[in-house]
Structures are given as structure tokens and as C-alpha cells.
Write a protein that holds these residues in place. Sequence first.
Motif, mmCIF file in Angstrom:
data_model
loop_
_atom_site.group_PDB
_atom_site.id
_atom_site.type_symbol
_atom_site.label_atom_id
_atom_site.label_comp_id
_atom_site.label_asym_id
_atom_site.label_seq_id
_atom_site.Cartn_x
_atom_site.Cartn_y
_atom_site.Cartn_z
ATOM 1 N N LEU A 69 0.829 -1.196 0.000
ATOM 2 C CA LEU A 69 0.000 0.000 0.000
ATOM 3 C C LEU A 69 0.869 1.253 0.000
ATOM 4 O O LEU A 69 1.763 1.406 0.840
ATOM 5 N N LEU A 70 0.577 2.151 -0.914
ATOM 6 C CA LEU A 70 1.369 3.372 -1.029
ATOM 7 C C LEU A 70 1.161 4.312 0.154
ATOM 8 O O LEU A 70 2.007 5.162 0.418
ATOM 9 N N LYS A 71 0.045 4.178 0.863
ATOM 10 C CA LYS A 71 -0.167 5.021 2.039
ATOM 11 C C LYS A 71 0.900 4.767 3.096
ATOM 12 O O LYS A 71 1.208 5.640 3.916
ATOM 13 N N ASP A 72 1.475 3.565 3.088
ATOM 14 C CA ASP A 72 2.538 3.244 4.045
ATOM 15 C C ASP A 72 3.878 3.836 3.634
ATOM 16 O O ASP A 72 4.829 3.820 4.412
ATOM 17 N N LEU A 73 3.958 4.357 2.419
ATOM 18 C CA LEU A 73 5.199 4.945 1.901
ATOM 19 C C LEU A 73 5.092 6.454 1.748
ATOM 20 O O LEU A 73 6.023 7.092 1.275
ATOM 21 N N SER A 74 3.955 7.023 2.151
ATOM 22 C CA SER A 74 3.679 8.439 1.928
ATOM 23 C C SER A 74 3.556 9.183 3.242
ATOM 24 O O SER A 74 2.938 8.693 4.190
ATOM 25 N N THR A 75 4.111 10.385 3.318
ATOM 26 C CA THR A 75 3.977 11.195 4.532
ATOM 27 C C THR A 75 2.541 11.662 4.723
ATOM 28 O O THR A 75 2.156 12.027 5.835
ATOM 29 N N TRP A 76 1.744 11.659 3.649
ATOM 30 C CA TRP A 76 0.331 12.005 3.754
ATOM 31 C C TRP A 76 -0.506 10.831 4.265
ATOM 32 O O TRP A 76 -1.642 11.015 4.682
ATOM 33 N N GLY A 77 0.036 9.616 4.161
ATOM 34 C CA GLY A 77 -0.713 8.441 4.592
ATOM 35 C C GLY A 77 -1.890 8.146 3.691
ATOM 36 O O GLY A 77 -2.932 7.662 4.147
ATOM 37 N N ILE A 78 -1.736 8.407 2.404
ATOM 38 C CA ILE A 78 -2.795 8.207 1.419
ATOM 39 C C ILE A 78 -2.233 7.394 0.258
ATOM 40 O O ILE A 78 -1.111 7.632 -0.186
ATOM 41 N N SER A 105 8.859 -3.532 -20.005
ATOM 42 C CA SER A 105 7.761 -2.596 -20.305
ATOM 43 C C SER A 105 6.842 -2.375 -19.107
ATOM 44 O O SER A 105 5.617 -2.474 -19.212
ATOM 45 N N ILE A 106 7.451 -2.095 -17.952
ATOM 46 C CA ILE A 106 6.696 -1.775 -16.744
ATOM 47 C C ILE A 106 6.942 -0.309 -16.410
ATOM 48 O O ILE A 106 8.089 0.106 -16.228
ATOM 49 N N ARG A 107 5.875 0.487 -16.343
ATOM 50 C CA ARG A 107 6.057 1.877 -15.911
ATOM 51 C C ARG A 107 6.507 1.855 -14.457
ATOM 52 O O ARG A 107 6.148 0.949 -13.698
ATOM 53 N N PHE A 108 7.300 2.840 -14.057
ATOM 54 C CA PHE A 108 7.823 2.835 -12.692
ATOM 55 C C PHE A 108 8.011 4.243 -12.169
ATOM 56 O O PHE A 108 8.126 5.202 -12.932
ATOM 57 N N ILE A 109 8.017 4.353 -10.849
ATOM 58 C CA ILE A 109 8.421 5.578 -10.170
ATOM 59 C C ILE A 109 9.397 5.197 -9.072
ATOM 60 O O ILE A 109 9.388 4.064 -8.585
ATOM 61 N N ILE A 110 10.242 6.127 -8.696
ATOM 62 C CA ILE A 110 11.211 5.917 -7.627
ATOM 63 C C ILE A 110 10.918 6.921 -6.530
ATOM 64 O O ILE A 110 10.777 8.112 -6.803
ATOM 65 N N ILE A 111 10.788 6.448 -5.306
ATOM 66 C CA ILE A 111 10.508 7.349 -4.194
ATOM 67 C C ILE A 111 11.526 7.137 -3.082
ATOM 68 O O ILE A 111 12.151 6.083 -2.974
ATOM 69 N N GLY A 112 11.651 8.174 -2.250
ATOM 70 C CA GLY A 112 12.522 8.094 -1.085
ATOM 71 C C GLY A 112 11.689 8.146 0.182
ATOM 72 O O GLY A 112 11.196 7.132 0.669
ATOM 73 N N LYS A 113 11.469 9.357 0.706
ATOM 74 C CA LYS A 113 10.690 9.521 1.932
ATOM 75 C C LYS A 113 9.183 9.583 1.674
ATOM 76 O O LYS A 113 8.395 9.490 2.605
ATOM 77 N N GLY A 114 8.777 9.760 0.417
ATOM 78 C CA GLY A 114 7.348 9.787 0.103
ATOM 79 C C GLY A 114 6.665 11.083 0.469
ATOM 80 O O GLY A 114 5.449 11.108 0.659
ATOM 81 N N SER A 115 7.424 12.171 0.587
ATOM 82 C CA SER A 115 6.816 13.478 0.828
ATOM 83 C C SER A 115 6.608 14.190 -0.499
ATOM 84 O O SER A 115 7.106 13.769 -1.544
ATOM 85 N N ASN A 116 5.828 15.260 -0.473
ATOM 86 C CA ASN A 116 5.605 16.107 -1.643
ATOM 87 C C ASN A 116 4.878 15.401 -2.782
ATOM 88 O O ASN A 116 4.951 15.823 -3.928
ATOM 89 N N CYS A 117 4.196 14.282 -2.473
ATOM 90 C CA CYS A 117 3.458 13.599 -3.518
ATOM 91 C C CYS A 117 2.142 13.058 -2.957
ATOM 92 O O CYS A 117 2.039 12.740 -1.771
ATOM 93 N N LEU A 118 1.151 12.974 -3.841
ATOM 94 C CA LEU A 118 -0.157 12.442 -3.483
ATOM 95 C C LEU A 118 -0.431 11.219 -4.329
ATOM 96 O O LEU A 118 -0.557 11.306 -5.548
ATOM 97 N N ILE A 149 13.468 19.925 6.200
ATOM 98 C CA ILE A 149 12.646 19.693 5.013
ATOM 99 C C ILE A 149 12.491 18.191 4.846
ATOM 100 O O ILE A 149 13.478 17.468 4.760
ATOM 101 N N PRO A 150 11.251 17.685 4.788
ATOM 102 C CA PRO A 150 11.059 16.234 4.731
ATOM 103 C C PRO A 150 11.374 15.671 3.361
ATOM 104 O O PRO A 150 10.951 16.212 2.342
ATOM 105 N N GLY A 151 12.138 14.587 3.312
ATOM 106 C CA GLY A 151 12.395 13.941 2.037
ATOM 107 C C GLY A 151 13.840 13.545 1.858
ATOM 108 O O GLY A 151 14.546 13.271 2.820
ATOM 109 N N THR A 152 14.314 13.494 0.612
ATOM 110 C CA THR A 152 15.650 13.026 0.297
ATOM 111 C C THR A 152 16.392 14.028 -0.577
ATOM 112 O O THR A 152 15.803 14.948 -1.142
ATOM 113 N N VAL A 153 17.693 13.805 -0.717
ATOM 114 C CA VAL A 153 18.528 14.728 -1.479
ATOM 115 C C VAL A 153 18.164 14.721 -2.963
ATOM 116 O O VAL A 153 18.117 15.768 -3.608
#
Length: 336
Positions: A69-78, A105-118, A149-153
Motif C-alpha cells: 500500500l502506497l499510504k505506508d510509503l507516503s507522509t500524507w498516509g494516502i 515494459s513496466i512503468r515505474f516511479i522511484i521514491i525516497g521519503k514519500g513526501s511532496n506527492c499524493l 525539510i522532509p524527504g531526500t537529497v
Amino acid sequence: MLLHSLPTANYLTKPKPQNSSISFHTSYSSPTNSSVSFLCKHSNCNGKQEQTQKCRDGLNLNFIRANKLLKDLSTWGIGGPCNYFVQVHNQTQLVSAIRYCHEHSIRFIIIGKGSNCLFDDLGFDGCVILNRIDFLESNEPGLEFAGGIPGTVGGATYMNAGANGQETADVVDSVEIVKNDGRFQTLNRINLKFGYRTSPFKFMKDLGSIVAVTFQLQPSGSAKRRLQEYLERRRVSQPTGERSAGSVFRNPPNLGIAAAELIEKSGLKGFRVGGAMVSNIHANFFINSGRSTSQDMLDLIAFVKEKVDQKFGVQLKEEVLYVHPYCNDLNPNRDK
């Protein structure tokens, strides 16, 4: 996806002998995606499936299917489930994961702290690569403006994060990236055009990830004191104990007034849509006050934009990135 406080961010630092400044070499990822097809639908993936995939370079990676679940990877919890999920702990694994997604052929995203995204409640129809590269070696203090500032470099560089009158671009010396096909490239600051809360990396179609950033810093005996002052200012002026993503909107250019002030003067502090709420402490922070859905947050963002536009004639632009299930563009508000 932005820079975290100095005590917990990860750095490899080395002095440059030609002058008294310092270079911070940081290995972190940025949010990105590959615009390709996907392998499975959420409705066709039942239960947790963990697969060990052997990549072309012989490296084994553990992919979790449809149960993270992406809510577990997001600072918003969503956020709902993603089709594929994998953690990487070093650059070799990161490059292998990018290559694997690209080749299959798999679309992908890379996240760190999961802030600044919904993330959307429906999840993400592709692979989420969680960057857990951790190492630290420091010689001198510096970069104190970014404390808290929450997140990664990598996220800070991708978004050109800033605070206290400074921004990441002010101290970037060079950036190392890996492309979707696994090739590395180093870009010097002189060739990189940054703007307010934006960077050239947002517009690179073949960007896989930011893997290293070298910062050119000036040592200062007062860095630690200023860092503590910035952290205290943040503690009393922002809802640091709440589930938020940081600032929702960019400050409008050339107006001399912040987005938070426009929202507050529109009488919207404390305004709610479902479980999403404008913070009573800082009006440009929207918080998940409990069980907020992605639609709650999207509706709140749209409502605030409309009210500010009606009252002041100012069209606010989002700083947060919305990741919908079939997302092929993490920068819907890119400048034309």
C-alpha cells in the motif's frame, strides 16, 4: 521526495583542495517514471506474491506483487496498492531495477521519503522502487538552510527544494543521473537550468534516477546554531506532528506574498473536505486529519485554488505531485 533534516540525511562528503568550500556527494533517487505498458491489473492480482527476479546483470531482486500500500510509503498516509514493489539498498540494485522495468515494459516511479506527492487510492499500475540507499561520511557542517525539510537529497534536487531564503540549486555543483537504459551521466551545474521549485530533471524523458549530487558549500562556524534556529522556527510555524506533504502550492512569483498568506486571508484555515484539512498552523500545509482519501485531498486543493483566484485573482500552482494509477507524467503543472 525532498531533503530531510541533516542528522538523518545521507551524505558522502569530500573536501575540494582548490578552495575552502566543501563538496557533499549524496546518493539518492528522484521521482521519475517510464511511459510504457503494464503487466497486470489490480483486479487480476490476488493476495501477496513475492517474486525473486534475476536481472540481466545477474542480480536478484525481490518484487512484491499487488500487496504494497502506497499510504505506508507516503507522509500524507494516502494511497492504494501498486502492482509491483521493490526496495533497493545500493546503486547496483537501483540500476538493475530500472533496467528490469524498462526491459519488461513496466512503468515505474522511484521514491525516497514519500513526501511532496499524493498517491491515488486506486494505487499505481506499475512498479514502485523504494530507495533505501544509506551512507554517511561528513567533514564539515553546511546546508543548514535545508534542515527539517522532509524527504531526500534526490527529491530536493528534482524539485529544487528550498527554505529560509535559499534553495538547493544555490549549492549544487554537479548531478549524476542514470538513464532508463542504465547508462550513467554526470551533469555540471553550469549546464543545469533551475527555477523556483523546478529543475531540468522534470523535463528529461529518459531520466531513470538521480543517483548522486555534489554540493559546493562554504564552511561556517555558525552553521550548527543556524540549523537549530531553523528547526525551532519550523517546529512552531508548521504542523510537524501531523500527516502532511509539506507545502502544497508554490509561492506566486513577483507578488511579494506567500501562498499561505493568500489562503489564510481567504478564510480557509481549518477548512475541511472529508478527512483532508487546511492546517490551522500553516495554511499552505494540508493535513490528513484521519481517513482522508486522495479525492478528498484533490477536492480540497481545487477548492482552495478556486477561492484564492476568486478573492485575489491569483492562480496558485501545485508544488505537490499527483501520482494517479496510470501516471506517465509526474509534473502536470510544468511551465510552458
